[in-house]
Design an enzyme around this catalytic site. Sequence first.
Site, PDB file in Angstrom:
ATOM      1  N   ASP A 131       0.840  -1.208   0.000  1.00  0.00           N
ATOM      2  CA  ASP A 131       0.000   0.000   0.000  1.00  0.00           C
ATOM      3  C   ASP A 131       0.864   1.243   0.000  1.00  0.00           C
ATOM      4  O   ASP A 131       0.448   2.302   0.482  1.00  0.00           O
ATOM      5  CB  ASP A 131      -0.931  -0.005   1.225  1.00  0.00           C
ATOM      6  CG  ASP A 131      -2.068   0.996   1.073  1.00  0.00           C
ATOM      7  OD1 ASP A 131      -2.626   1.427   2.110  1.00  0.00           O
ATOM      8  OD2 ASP A 131      -2.379   1.381  -0.078  1.00  0.00           O
ATOM      9  N   ASP A 189      -3.162  -3.092  -2.604  1.00  0.00           N
ATOM     10  CA  ASP A 189      -4.224  -2.084  -2.683  1.00  0.00           C
ATOM     11  C   ASP A 189      -4.033  -1.244  -3.947  1.00  0.00           C
ATOM     12  O   ASP A 189      -2.948  -1.171  -4.518  1.00  0.00           O
ATOM     13  CB  ASP A 189      -4.167  -1.163  -1.442  1.00  0.00           C
ATOM     14  CG  ASP A 189      -5.403  -0.247  -1.357  1.00  0.00           C
ATOM     15  OD1 ASP A 189      -5.292   0.834  -0.763  1.00  0.00           O
ATOM     16  OD2 ASP A 189      -6.467  -0.615  -1.915  1.00  0.00           O
ATOM     17  N   ASN A 190      -5.106  -0.603  -4.410  1.00  0.00           N
ATOM     18  CA  ASN A 190      -5.054   0.418  -5.472  1.00  0.00           C
ATOM     19  C   ASN A 190      -4.599  -0.087  -6.834  1.00  0.00           C
ATOM     20  O   ASN A 190      -3.964   0.665  -7.594  1.00  0.00           O
ATOM     21  CB  ASN A 190      -4.123   1.574  -5.055  1.00  0.00           C
ATOM     22  CG  ASN A 190      -4.432   2.104  -3.688  1.00  0.00           C
ATOM     23  OD1 ASN A 190      -3.602   2.028  -2.793  1.00  0.00           O
ATOM     24  ND2 ASN A 190      -5.634   2.640  -3.522  1.00  0.00           N
ATOM     25  N   GLU A 209     -11.317   4.254  -1.578  1.00  0.00           N
ATOM     26  CA  GLU A 209     -11.811   4.544  -0.235  1.00  0.00           C
ATOM     27  C   GLU A 209     -12.693   5.797  -0.208  1.00  0.00           C
ATOM     28  O   GLU A 209     -12.349   6.831  -0.746  1.00  0.00           O
ATOM     29  CB  GLU A 209     -10.653   4.712   0.761  1.00  0.00           C
ATOM     30  CG  GLU A 209      -9.513   5.587   0.308  1.00  0.00           C
ATOM     31  CD  GLU A 209      -8.404   4.811  -0.369  1.00  0.00           C
ATOM     32  OE1 GLU A 209      -8.672   3.765  -0.968  1.00  0.00           O
ATOM     33  OE2 GLU A 209      -7.262   5.265  -0.327  1.00  0.00           O
TER      34      GLU A 209
HETATM   35  N1  LIG Z   1       8.415   2.348   2.781  1.00  0.00           N
HETATM   36  C1  LIG Z   1       8.076   3.105   1.705  1.00  0.00           C
HETATM   37  N2  LIG Z   1       8.802   3.024   0.590  1.00  0.00           N
HETATM   38  C2  LIG Z   1       8.471   3.801  -0.459  1.00  0.00           C
HETATM   39  N3  LIG Z   1       7.457   4.710  -0.455  1.00  0.00           N
HETATM   40  C3  LIG Z   1       6.750   4.820   0.672  1.00  0.00           C
HETATM   41  C4  LIG Z   1       6.988   4.011   1.768  1.00  0.00           C
HETATM   42  N4  LIG Z   1       6.116   4.352   2.740  1.00  0.00           N
HETATM   43  C5  LIG Z   1       5.323   5.315   2.236  1.00  0.00           C
HETATM   44  N5  LIG Z   1       5.716   5.636   1.023  1.00  0.00           N
HETATM   45  C6  LIG Z   1       5.212   6.734   0.256  1.00  0.00           C
HETATM   46  C7  LIG Z   1       3.845   6.456  -0.291  1.00  0.00           C
HETATM   47  O1  LIG Z   1       2.861   6.439   0.759  1.00  0.00           O
HETATM   48  C8  LIG Z   1       1.546   6.587   0.339  1.00  0.00           C
HETATM   49  C9  LIG Z   1       1.194   5.519  -0.700  1.00  0.00           C
HETATM   50  N6  LIG Z   1      -0.257   5.437  -0.968  1.00  0.00           N
HETATM   51  C10 LIG Z   1      -0.804   6.172  -1.956  1.00  0.00           C
HETATM   52  O2  LIG Z   1      -0.123   6.929  -2.625  1.00  0.00           O
HETATM   53  C11 LIG Z   1      -2.291   6.084  -2.175  1.00  0.00           C
HETATM   54  C12 LIG Z   1      -2.902   7.069  -2.949  1.00  0.00           C
HETATM   55  C13 LIG Z   1      -4.290   7.046  -3.158  1.00  0.00           C
HETATM   56  C14 LIG Z   1      -4.944   8.091  -3.992  1.00  0.00           C
HETATM   57  C15 LIG Z   1      -4.533   9.429  -3.901  1.00  0.00           C
HETATM   58  C16 LIG Z   1      -5.155  10.405  -4.671  1.00  0.00           C
HETATM   59  C17 LIG Z   1      -6.191  10.065  -5.543  1.00  0.00           C
HETATM   60  F1  LIG Z   1      -6.798  11.018  -6.269  1.00  0.00           F
HETATM   61  C18 LIG Z   1      -6.603   8.742  -5.646  1.00  0.00           C
HETATM   62  C19 LIG Z   1      -5.978   7.752  -4.876  1.00  0.00           C
HETATM   63  C20 LIG Z   1      -5.076   6.028  -2.590  1.00  0.00           C
HETATM   64  C21 LIG Z   1      -4.456   5.043  -1.824  1.00  0.00           C
HETATM   65  O3  LIG Z   1      -5.179   4.042  -1.245  1.00  0.00           O
HETATM   66  C22 LIG Z   1      -3.069   5.055  -1.618  1.00  0.00           C
HETATM   67  O4  LIG Z   1      -2.520   4.038  -0.879  1.00  0.00           O
HETATM   68 MG   LIG Z   2      -3.959   2.462  -0.652  1.00  0.00          MG
END
Ligand SMILES: Nc1ncnc2c1ncn2CCOCCNC(=O)c1cc(-c2ccc(F)cc2)cc(O)c1O
Ligand SMILES: [Mg+2]
Length: 221
Positions: free
Chosen positions: A141, A169-170, A199
């Site tokens: 995720d 997810d996603n 969500e």
């Molecule tokens: N350990 C690691 N290594 C690398 N990178 C890492 C990390 N730990 C964190 N990060 C950074 C990324 O963290 C957030 C990732 N999640 C999402 O971006 C996300 C975005 C939406 C979404 C947004 C906007 C819309 F319009 C529509 C959908 C929906 C979701 O359910 C999402 O999960």
């Molecule tokens: Mg997600």
Amino acid sequence: TRTTRPQRLLRAVIINAVRGDPDSVIRAIDHFCKHTEWAMNIGDEKGAILDSVVMETSPSTVLELGTYCGYSAVRITRLLPPSTRLITVEMNPDYACVARQVIQHAGLQDKVCVLEGQSADLIPKMAEMFGIQTFDFVFLDHWKDRYLPDIRLLEDCSLLAQGSVVLADNVVCPGTPDYLNYIRSNLNYRSRFYQAHLEYTRVLDGLEKSEYLGCRQGKRQ
Ligand SMILES: Nc1ncnc2c1ncn2CCOCCNC(=O)c1cc(-c2ccc(F)cc2)cc(O)c1O
Ligand SMILES: [Mg+2]
């Protein structure tokens, strides 16, 4: 300076959820995201699918990539037997700080380890750090373009065993096309798609569940 969205979400948990009650923490976050401010937690619809996959897997070792505010960490950990631990990786220190407080409010702090850092850096150290061989359950995720490199890294580090389950997810929104193409065409996995919605919205999204079958050769033609 103004508070951040994760800090406002945490405040809603502290005000509305019963300390030590994971289900009330989940309800408080879903209420906040539906009625006050959208946030990128897996949410209640996809969360119910996550619950069912965790229960059918009944894992002993669990890895989550992308903690955010700890919503899915609470969802997963509340279903685990007493001796089981969740390791969750978050690269954003502000998110990790909020997640630890949300997890603590749920009373699950002794069962969750929130690791700060990049998944790519931490995955190769997991076996040594935690004295484990493989993960029974992995929840993806985090950054959507990290799903594919990180599943490959888990394979290369022999952190998946026959029967390990990977839930992503996603896979529709924001989408993970390279990951889906890889995992669905790879004979080492049996995959299933769960149609759902992003969500707290009516936008289409979904989860991909993939069972690792062990290391076979070749690709599906
Ligand atoms: N350990 C690691 N290594 C690398 N990178 C890492 C990390 N730990 C964190 N990060 C950074 C990324 O963290 C957030 C990732 N999640 C999402 O971006 C996300 C975005 C939406 C979404 C947004 C906007 C819309 F319009 C529509 C959908 C929906 C979701 O359910 C999402 O999960
Ligand atoms: Mg997600």
